[in-house]
Scaffold this active site. Structure first.
Site, short mmCIF file in Angstrom:
data_model
loop_
_atom_site.label_atom_id
_atom_site.label_comp_id
_atom_site.label_asym_id
_atom_site.label_seq_id
_atom_site.Cartn_x
_atom_site.Cartn_y
_atom_site.Cartn_z
N GLU A 20 5.65 -10.73 22.37
CA GLU A 20 6.35 -11.95 22.01
C GLU A 20 6.52 -12.02 20.35
OE1 GLU A 20 7.81 -13.92 24.03
OE2 GLU A 20 6.34 -14.10 25.69
N GLN B 68 14.98 -15.49 22.20
CA GLN B 68 14.30 -16.74 22.74
C GLN B 68 13.27 -17.04 21.65
OE1 GLN B 68 12.84 -16.03 27.01
NE2 GLN B 68 13.55 -14.03 26.87
#
Length: 718
Positions: A198, A228
């Protein structure tokens, strides 16, 4: 860098790489550092590695969150920068308590600068690796100037307590590396393979630590998706992933674009919207599945109609296509939107569960406001009295309440009667004044409740106590969300008053809330519709997704800067890519805001989707609609700053009497005013008239704010 698009299976990328390094390349597990953001993700990663390598083969492997790994490092080395190794880690409440002590010592009132605001400013500074001296030099406004003083003292106090807060776990390693480079060299030699999951969610402090640790072997492997990146409000810096190639010129970039989750149509919609962003690494998702159905656009005349249509689609799909309730998810941009959806789900007997939050009626600020209403109706309600007597804060502590209870018992009176007679009890003048002020509010509301509507009572409660303004002044994501929830309660009260002109008593209103709050959401079953904000939906997937509230200034939410709009677009992309089989997009022509119905404009995001893959509820593709109807939210750039006008829809009952209240005379651009909470300011412009009049003011110490005139209690300065 691995750019792993939504649904492309990114979690297995790092776990398989770790397993390969250990099993095939003979790498010692203790030379591998794998960082992620949640304990759940770290646990899942370790479990997968153990499964691939057989239990125990990963012993010595460094897998964990940034905070847990750095805490472990600091236990070994923090004595080199003046702390004991047995340091404490302060949680948010501990941190807040120490900040409060610092403010008291500096004689800075929490009324002048809200405690949560200070905590948020200090946290954001630390996440950006801005230390007290630099923060002080660059403090731009009143809040930052005061916070810079507090930050410096707070940092000293933490050290005196041999304690770190959560943010210190990220910045103390940087301090350690700068003063003891030999430790950095030792760790660089140990961590030869660094992997970060991430990566788009990393902040500056995390980015710097990873860069320093990886500088010797230059073997950093990051996985993420810039499309994202949706957490800038908590410090995430998208430039970390966008600029990865600049930091490591010889880096290889791989794009995982095959999506195993969604149909081709869903991905086509997601691609068409995200392609509008300028700051991105270009990629286009392709589907591993079939094309699937078109998206369906739900157009409603208000938010209740929107929720009812969603409920009807759920019922129909369960009957015709045999979906379970668990197949459906309803997303919204703000927590406050859940209220109407919850009401309709409950009335339609559709089981549901709120994710990432609590049910609307169980949120603290709602229970506090409702406690006021209960007590107004029944002054013998001691539980409600104890809940509200110090909300908002009146400096009436537990010791004072204990003495008031003793006084009540001595006089044979109720607690509220004792509060009303506090001047007979020999209490300190400060306490008597606070209690008198409280009673004045209660008695005014009781009088209004005799003949006024529920909306008028709640509106007056907010005006007399300034609770919404206090939350606005804190200006943190949490306080602003609580403010929105209170405004939604006000809208609910207005809707109730408008639709129950003859029997809409305060008692009826509270009865409805009691029945709603006692509803057993899941009905002892795991088969329910999931309700959540889009932020809470990241990482999840559902067969059928409803993305609601697609209106300008709601989704996208109040965007004034290009960077903000691009993050809203990424958030919409996240919402769309959660769906496996079917998406419904919904918007309402009118929605209550601040207790008033407002016209709404369709979200520009609807207009950014290819019209050949979106159909109406009747099955007509938007591309086949008449030309005028095709323009579903395709707004010109001049419409971006549009402020919806307040309206009363023709189907709604006549507005209550306060609609005719006159505007405050003398307010115009350039007028000097004074606000009880925000202090002196200058009017920039005035919008609307009557009870709808708003005024935009730049305050000397608090910056720019827009206020409803009838609630602001502004004093015009001569």
């Amino acid at each position: 860098m691995v750019l792993a698009g939504a649904g492309s299976g990114k979690t297995r990328v790092i776990t398989y790489r770790i397993a390969y390094l250990i099993r095939n390349e003979g790498v010692d597990p203790q030379n591998i550092l794998a960082l992620t953001f949640t304990n759940k993700a770290a646990g899942e990663m370790r479990h997968r590695v153990d499964t691939l390598l057989h239990q125990g083969s990963s012993r010595g492997l460094w897998i964990g969150t940034f905070h847990s790994v750095f805490a472990r490092l600091l236990r070994n080395y923090i004595d080199l920068i003046g702390y004991d190794r047995n340091f404490s880690i302060f949680d948010s409440d501990d941190s807040k308590s120490l900040i409060r002590q610092s403010m008291t010592e500096l004689n800075i009132s929490v009324d002048a600068v809200p405690l949560n605001t200070v905590q948020g400013l200090i946290s954001r500074a630390k996440n950006s690796f801005i230390l007290p001296a630099e923060f002080h030099r660059n403090a731009a406004d009143y809040n930052q100037q005061k916070a810079s003083q507090i930050y410096e003292l707070y940092a000293r106090k933490l050290k005196e307590n041999n304690a770190l807060d959560f943010d210190d776990l990220l910045i103390k390693p940087l301090e350690l590396f700068s003063v003891r480079p030999e430790i950095l060299s030792e760790l660089q030699d140990s961590f030869r393979y660094i992997m970060i999951d991430e990566y788009q969610d990393t902040n500056r402090a995390q980015y710097l630590v990873a860069k320093m640790l990886g500088a010797r072997h230059r073997n950093i492997f990051v996985v993420g998706d810039d499309a994202q990146s949706i957490y800038s409000w908590r410090g995430a810096d998208i430039s970390n992933i966008l600029n990865f190639q600049d930091d490591y010129h010889d880096a290889l970039t791989f794009k995982l674009v095959e999506n195993y989750r969604s149909t081709g149509t869903i991905l086509k919609a997601a691609n068409s919207v995200i392609s509008r962003n300028q700051r991105q690494i270009k990629k286009e998702l392709i589907s591993h599945r079939n094309e699937g159905e078109p998206l369906t656009l739900i157009e409603a005349y208000n938010e209740r109609n929107e929720a009812e249509k969603i409920g009807e689609h759920i019922r129909r799909m369960r009957l015709k296509q045999e979906y379970e309730y668990r197949s459906f998810a309803i997303f919204y941009r703000t927590n406050a939107q859940s209220r109407v959806l919850e009401d309709v789900m409950r009335q339609s007997k559709i089981p549901y569960k709120i994710f990432g939050s609590v049910s609307f009626y169980k949120r603290k600020e709602i229970k506090d406001a409702v406690a006021y209403l209960r007590f107004i109706l029944n002054e013998r309600d001691g539980e409600s009295l104890l809940r509200i007597i110090n909300f908002p804060p009146r400096k009436i502590g537990d010791v004072s309440i204990g003495k008031l209870k003793e006084f009540a018992e001595e006089k044979g009176a109720s607690l509220y009667e004792a509060i009303q007679r506090a001047d007979e009890g020999g209490f300190q003048a400060r306490l008597v004044n606070a209690l008198t002020s409280f009673c004045t509010v209660i008695e005014a509301l009781k009088e209004l409740a005799q003949n006024g509507t529920v909306y008028e009572v709640l509106n007056e409660l907010f005006s007399l106590t300034s609770i919404p303004l206090l939350l606005q002044a804190e200006n943190t994501p949490e306080s602003l969300a609580r403010h929105e929830n209170l405004q939604e309660l006000l809208s609910m009260a207005r809707d109730f008053s408008d639709h129950n002109p003859d029997n809409g008593t305060l008692g009826d209103f509270l009865e409805n809330i009691s029945l709603a709050s006692d509803y057993e959401e899941t009905q002892d079953s795991d088969n329910y519709v999931s309700l959540m904000t889009v932020h809470a939906a990241k990482g999840l997937e559902f067969p059928v997704v409803f993305v609601t509230g697609l209106e300008e200034r709601l989704f996208p939410l109040h965007c004034y800067e290009p960077e903000e709009l691009e993050e809203e677009r990424r958030l919409f992309y996240v919402a769309v890519t959660r769906a496996q089989e079917k998406i419904f997009l919904s918007w309402a022509q009118s929605r209550y805001q601040y207790g008033q119905p407002h016209y709404c404009l369709k979200s520009m995001f609807i207009g950014e989707i290819d019209a050949t893959i979106v159909e109406t509820e009747s099955g007509v593709l938007l591309s086949d609609r008449p030309e005028k109807a095709k323009q579903v939210g395709g707004l010109s750039s001049s419409s971006r700053g549009y402020q919806p006008k307040t309206v009363t829809p023709s189907s709604a009952p006549a507005a209550s009497a306060d609609q005719s209240k006159p505007s405050k005379p003398g307010l115009r651009a350039g007028t000097m005013v004074h606000h009880a909470l925000f202090g002196p300011g200058t009017v920039l412009d005035v919008q609307g008239s009557g009870s709808k009049q708003k005024v935009r003011i730049t305050f000397r110490n608090m910056g720019e704010k827009t206020l409803m005139v009838q609630y602001a209690n502004l004093k015009i300065q001569s």
